[in-house]
Design a protein around this motif. Sequence first.
Motif, mmCIF file in Angstrom:
data_model
loop_
_atom_site.group_PDB
_atom_site.id
_atom_site.type_symbol
_atom_site.label_atom_id
_atom_site.label_comp_id
_atom_site.label_asym_id
_atom_site.label_seq_id
_atom_site.Cartn_x
_atom_site.Cartn_y
_atom_site.Cartn_z
ATOM 1 N N PRO A 295 0.833 -1.203 0.000
ATOM 2 C CA PRO A 295 0.000 0.000 0.000
ATOM 3 C C PRO A 295 0.871 1.257 0.000
ATOM 4 C CG PRO A 295 -0.528 -1.440 1.861
ATOM 5 C CD PRO A 295 0.657 -2.013 1.188
ATOM 6 N N ALA A 296 0.445 2.272 -0.700
ATOM 7 C CA ALA A 296 1.224 3.506 -0.849
ATOM 8 C C ALA A 296 1.466 4.177 0.493
ATOM 9 C CB ALA A 296 0.502 4.459 -1.786
ATOM 10 N N MET B 55 -6.072 9.480 -6.205
ATOM 11 C CA MET B 55 -6.379 8.408 -5.249
ATOM 12 C C MET B 55 -6.761 8.989 -3.884
ATOM 13 S SD MET B 55 -2.662 6.730 -4.166
ATOM 14 C CE MET B 55 -3.322 5.431 -3.174
ATOM 15 N N ASN B 56 -7.513 8.219 -3.119
ATOM 16 C CA ASN B 56 -7.873 8.628 -1.766
ATOM 17 C C ASN B 56 -6.777 8.187 -0.814
ATOM 18 O OD1 ASN B 56 -10.303 9.919 -2.284
ATOM 19 N ND2 ASN B 56 -11.406 7.975 -2.322
ATOM 20 N N VAL B 57 -6.312 9.123 0.005
ATOM 21 C CA VAL B 57 -5.267 8.849 0.987
ATOM 22 C C VAL B 57 -5.733 9.353 2.349
ATOM 23 C CG1 VAL B 57 -3.373 8.986 -0.687
ATOM 24 C CG2 VAL B 57 -4.109 11.062 0.494
ATOM 25 N N ILE C 124 -8.853 11.659 1.890
ATOM 26 C CA ILE C 124 -8.643 12.907 1.151
ATOM 27 C C ILE C 124 -8.222 12.547 -0.264
ATOM 28 C CG2 ILE C 124 -7.318 15.052 1.091
ATOM 29 C CD1 ILE C 124 -6.547 14.322 4.084
ATOM 30 N N ARG C 125 -8.759 13.261 -1.236
ATOM 31 C CA ARG C 125 -8.385 13.014 -2.638
ATOM 32 C C ARG C 125 -7.089 13.752 -2.949
ATOM 33 N NH1 ARG C 125 -9.038 15.625 -7.365
ATOM 34 N NH2 ARG C 125 -9.079 14.333 -9.224
ATOM 35 N N LEU C 126 -6.099 13.036 -3.469
ATOM 36 C CA LEU C 126 -4.821 13.617 -3.876
ATOM 37 C C LEU C 126 -5.054 14.322 -5.211
ATOM 38 C CD1 LEU C 126 -1.952 13.555 -2.744
ATOM 39 C CD2 LEU C 126 -1.515 11.580 -4.167
ATOM 40 N N SER C 127 -5.212 15.649 -5.171
ATOM 41 C CA SER C 127 -5.640 16.372 -6.369
ATOM 42 C C SER C 127 -4.552 16.546 -7.413
ATOM 43 C CB SER C 127 -6.225 17.734 -5.986
ATOM 44 O OG SER C 127 -5.247 18.534 -5.381
ATOM 45 N N ALA C 128 -3.297 16.630 -6.997
ATOM 46 C CA ALA C 128 -2.207 16.768 -7.972
ATOM 47 C C ALA C 128 -0.969 16.076 -7.436
ATOM 48 C CB ALA C 128 -1.908 18.241 -8.238
ATOM 49 N N LEU C 129 -0.196 15.504 -8.357
ATOM 50 C CA LEU C 129 1.018 14.781 -8.012
ATOM 51 C C LEU C 129 2.104 15.206 -8.985
ATOM 52 C CD1 LEU C 129 2.109 12.475 -6.171
ATOM 53 C CD2 LEU C 129 1.492 10.905 -8.011
ATOM 54 N N TYR C 130 3.289 15.483 -8.451
ATOM 55 C CA TYR C 130 4.425 15.895 -9.271
ATOM 56 C C TYR C 130 5.645 15.078 -8.883
ATOM 57 C CZ TYR C 130 1.528 20.061 -9.874
ATOM 58 O OH TYR C 130 0.492 20.910 -10.136
ATOM 59 N N VAL C 131 6.504 14.816 -9.853
ATOM 60 C CA VAL C 131 7.824 14.251 -9.591
ATOM 61 C C VAL C 131 8.838 15.313 -9.993
ATOM 62 C CG1 VAL C 131 7.135 11.843 -9.868
ATOM 63 C CG2 VAL C 131 7.919 13.125 -11.854
ATOM 64 N N PHE C 132 10.079 15.115 -9.618
ATOM 65 C CA PHE C 132 11.103 16.108 -9.904
ATOM 66 C C PHE C 132 12.003 15.655 -11.041
ATOM 67 C CE2 PHE C 132 9.638 17.259 -5.767
ATOM 68 C CZ PHE C 132 9.728 18.647 -5.762
ATOM 69 N N ASP C 133 12.241 16.579 -11.959
ATOM 70 C CA ASP C 133 13.200 16.396 -13.042
ATOM 71 C C ASP C 133 14.247 17.481 -12.800
ATOM 72 O OD1 ASP C 133 14.577 15.832 -15.349
ATOM 73 O OD2 ASP C 133 13.138 16.786 -16.688
ATOM 74 N N ASP D 24 -3.811 21.348 5.826
ATOM 75 C CA ASP D 24 -3.126 21.234 7.110
ATOM 76 C C ASP D 24 -1.988 20.217 7.099
ATOM 77 O OD1 ASP D 24 -4.907 23.092 8.164
ATOM 78 O OD2 ASP D 24 -6.341 21.528 8.693
ATOM 79 N N LEU D 25 -1.325 20.074 5.981
ATOM 80 C CA LEU D 25 -0.195 19.165 5.865
ATOM 81 C C LEU D 25 1.004 19.769 6.577
ATOM 82 C CD1 LEU D 25 0.203 16.467 4.447
ATOM 83 C CD2 LEU D 25 0.997 17.684 2.446
ATOM 84 N N SER D 26 1.740 18.954 7.347
ATOM 85 C CA SER D 26 2.885 19.439 8.112
ATOM 86 C C SER D 26 4.101 18.553 7.873
ATOM 87 C CB SER D 26 2.574 19.419 9.607
ATOM 88 O OG SER D 26 1.489 20.249 9.900
ATOM 89 N N ILE D 27 5.259 19.100 8.176
ATOM 90 C CA ILE D 27 6.486 18.321 8.085
ATOM 91 C C ILE D 27 6.393 17.155 9.056
ATOM 92 C CG2 ILE D 27 8.975 18.348 8.553
ATOM 93 C CD1 ILE D 27 8.976 21.255 7.553
ATOM 94 N N GLY D 28 6.727 15.968 8.579
ATOM 95 C CA GLY D 28 6.673 14.767 9.403
ATOM 96 C C GLY D 28 5.397 13.969 9.252
ATOM 97 N N ASP D 29 4.381 14.535 8.584
ATOM 98 C CA ASP D 29 3.134 13.798 8.382
ATOM 99 C C ASP D 29 3.378 12.589 7.483
ATOM 100 O OD1 ASP D 29 1.718 15.574 9.894
ATOM 101 O OD2 ASP D 29 0.640 16.489 8.239
ATOM 102 N N THR D 30 2.599 11.545 7.723
ATOM 103 C CA THR D 30 2.613 10.366 6.875
ATOM 104 C C THR D 30 1.360 10.408 6.017
ATOM 105 O OG1 THR D 30 3.770 9.090 8.558
ATOM 106 C CG2 THR D 30 2.628 7.847 6.840
ATOM 107 N N VAL D 31 1.535 10.280 4.718
ATOM 108 C CA VAL D 31 0.413 10.200 3.784
ATOM 109 C C VAL D 31 0.414 8.780 3.254
ATOM 110 C CG1 VAL D 31 -0.525 11.043 1.599
ATOM 111 C CG2 VAL D 31 0.600 12.635 3.163
#
Length: 181
Positions: free
Chosen positions: A50-51, A81-83, A98-107, A130-137
């Motif tokens: 699981p992600a 996806m729902n997370v 919560i629905r993950l509305s956008a996802l980006y990777v780094f180039d 309300d996302l914070s440093i250290g949160d697990t998604v």
Amino acid sequence: ESALDRPVIYASARKGVATLDPDKPGENLKPLFDTILEYIPAPEGDPDGPAQAQISTIDYSEYVGRIGIGRVTRGTLKEGMNVVKTNYEQEGVVSQPIRLSALYVFDGLRRVPATEASMGDIVAMSGIEDLSIGDTVCAKNMKVQFEGIPTFAPEHFAAVERVDTMKRKQFEKGIMQIAQE
């Protein structure tokens, strides 16, 4: 001492060359990439599980709000996806899906829109308030949280000394600016 157990690589990013021998000029970056593959371990985890990702920094956009940046440590995150989100300071507390509305990777340093990101990828994600440093998604069926990443409150030190009355207004203005920051 452990640094001595690693090879020294002589490289020029401008010329696009690397070599292990300083007396022999490099022809390409192959020695650098081969050394990375040999000495840097691959990410550990279950790529088919699981992600799960841990947020290590936060960015902000006027259009989408908070953007969490972190590494996928298990499975595959997919746009839409729902997370759920957990926070190490609130053990056992899990958000509603919560629905993950956008996802980006780094180039390089650029963010590139992605439909999915797999274990080991560094990602940026939006849609989670309300996302914070250290949160697990993680996937909504998995409620495992990581140990938190410590953050520290900023500190400010100032030397204050007596000032003559001519410079008092400037001094007060400076103190007010510092207080506002």
